[in-house]
Design a protein around this motif. Sequence first.
Motif, PDB file in Angstrom:
ATOM      1  N   UNK A 285      30.550  83.699  76.185  1.00 48.52           N
ATOM      2  CA  UNK A 285      29.391  84.027  77.017  1.00 48.52           C
ATOM      3  C   UNK A 285      28.145  84.252  76.169  1.00 48.52           C
ATOM      4  N   UNK A 286      28.298  84.923  75.035  1.00 49.77           N
ATOM      5  CA  UNK A 286      27.159  85.153  74.148  1.00 49.77           C
ATOM      6  C   UNK A 286      26.537  83.825  73.722  1.00 49.77           C
ATOM      7  N   UNK A 287      27.351  82.883  73.316  1.00 41.47           N
ATOM      8  CA  UNK A 287      26.853  81.574  72.882  1.00 41.47           C
ATOM      9  C   UNK A 287      26.189  80.821  74.030  1.00 41.47           C
ATOM     10  N   UNK A 288      26.810  80.880  75.207  1.00 42.21           N
ATOM     11  CA  UNK A 288      26.252  80.164  76.363  1.00 42.21           C
ATOM     12  C   UNK A 288      24.938  80.785  76.823  1.00 42.21           C
ATOM     13  N   UNK A 289      24.862  82.103  76.830  1.00 39.54           N
ATOM     14  CA  UNK A 289      23.640  82.789  77.241  1.00 39.54           C
ATOM     15  C   UNK A 289      22.476  82.448  76.308  1.00 39.54           C
TER      16      UNK A 289
ATOM     17  N   UNK B 139      17.384  79.405  75.422  1.00 38.90           N
ATOM     18  CA  UNK B 139      16.486  78.561  74.634  1.00 38.90           C
ATOM     19  C   UNK B 139      16.097  77.298  75.381  1.00 38.90           C
ATOM     20  N   UNK B 140      16.968  76.847  76.258  1.00 40.63           N
ATOM     21  CA  UNK B 140      16.682  75.624  77.019  1.00 40.63           C
ATOM     22  C   UNK B 140      15.671  75.862  78.133  1.00 40.63           C
ATOM     23  N   UNK B 141      15.777  77.004  78.801  1.00 42.36           N
ATOM     24  CA  UNK B 141      14.925  77.246  79.971  1.00 42.36           C
ATOM     25  C   UNK B 141      13.864  78.320  79.726  1.00 42.36           C
TER      26      UNK B 141
ATOM     27  N   UNK C 120      26.730  82.430  87.449  1.00 35.95           N
ATOM     28  CA  UNK C 120      25.403  83.017  87.294  1.00 35.95           C
ATOM     29  C   UNK C 120      24.564  82.230  86.291  1.00 35.95           C
ATOM     30  N   UNK C 121      25.116  81.940  85.129  1.00 34.93           N
ATOM     31  CA  UNK C 121      24.374  81.223  84.089  1.00 34.93           C
ATOM     32  C   UNK C 121      23.996  79.818  84.555  1.00 34.93           C
ATOM     33  N   UNK C 122      24.953  79.099  85.120  1.00 31.15           N
ATOM     34  CA  UNK C 122      24.698  77.719  85.558  1.00 31.15           C
ATOM     35  C   UNK C 122      23.671  77.659  86.682  1.00 31.15           C
ATOM     36  N   UNK C 123      23.748  78.622  87.614  1.00 32.75           N
ATOM     37  CA  UNK C 123      22.817  78.623  88.739  1.00 32.75           C
ATOM     38  C   UNK C 123      21.394  78.908  88.281  1.00 32.75           C
ATOM     39  N   UNK C 124      21.227  79.874  87.385  1.00 32.92           N
ATOM     40  CA  UNK C 124      19.897  80.170  86.854  1.00 32.92           C
ATOM     41  C   UNK C 124      19.342  78.964  86.110  1.00 32.92           C
TER      42      UNK C 124
ATOM     43  N   UNK D  31      15.328  74.606  85.841  1.00 32.02           N
ATOM     44  CA  UNK D  31      14.992  73.202  85.581  1.00 32.02           C
ATOM     45  C   UNK D  31      14.386  72.547  86.822  1.00 32.02           C
ATOM     46  N   UNK D  32      14.888  72.889  87.999  1.00 27.99           N
ATOM     47  CA  UNK D  32      14.317  72.358  89.236  1.00 27.99           C
ATOM     48  C   UNK D  32      12.875  72.840  89.408  1.00 27.99           C
TER      49      UNK D  32
END
Length: 324
Positions: free
Chosen positions: A78-82, A87-89, A179-183, A188-189
Amino acid sequence: MKIKELFVKGKTSLKASAFMGMVLIVTGMLSIPCDKGINGITAYAAGSYNVDDSHYDDTEPKIYDEADLFSENEEQKLQETLVKTAKKIKLDLIIVTTDYNRGKDSLLYASDFYDDNGFGYDYECGSGVIMLIDMDNREVAISTAGLCRVYLDRETDDMVEDITPYLSDGEYMEAAEYFINEVRELALDAADDKNYEEAFEAWYSSDYSSISAQDEFYDKYVPQENFFTTFKNPFIDIVIALVIALIAVLIMSSSAKTKATVNEKTYMQGGHMDLKVRHDQFTHTTTTRRKIQTDNGGSRSGGGHGGGHVSSSGHSHGGSSGKF
């Protein structure tokens, strides 16, 4: 034929020139980023916004599992994914769990945790979103801050509603990943949505590090929830109007067909009027008081800027919470 063989000193054929022109065009097209702008945001690709990455610290924890809901490997993942998603968004993403909420409302607890730790991608207490899994209240809360309030505030009710089934089943990792994927998708949208261009440009071209400056931004750009904005889709409005009109017509039609029970002979007996007079005498009144219980189920949103709430530090946040 190789490109270098197409050229003779002082004599460049028209065919070779055309070929090289096509090579340059294709090379130029390939050099244009096909991803959504710088690290994922289309609006930044034109370079019109100055996105300050200096505040964001990718070495600090982004997952705080005080309720011990995740394994060590899950926390690391989770730490890595967060961090990668942040950084992407260009949003700070935080997940917190607790089994002792200190008597606080879960949404306020989440907002206070965000501010007390100075989270925010661009400023301290700046753009970001935090999810709290409150095992004490058996609630989940999602609190938004900074720029993302413009496009996430109206979505948090649905996010809470979608996450609660995972939590009810004890699927905490699945809830966190959702939660992470939805945000990420919503951010991006929003970056591709021209309706938010003015807000993006305003945020990244001015200094919104102070509470007062952020409040002014929220007043202008965060959608204000009211009766008229709730039903903003014109097709929904038309359908609702037609349904109401149909119900009204059916009621009037039904009333018109009802057989009359009173006529000119109702109050006559033996050809004469027969009226009986009765008297009601008022004696006393009885007053009963009853406490109205509030419903703790479902999602809840706070009040304030655009339907938001204010944390203990005075910063305005959006978001929602709900039981699981």
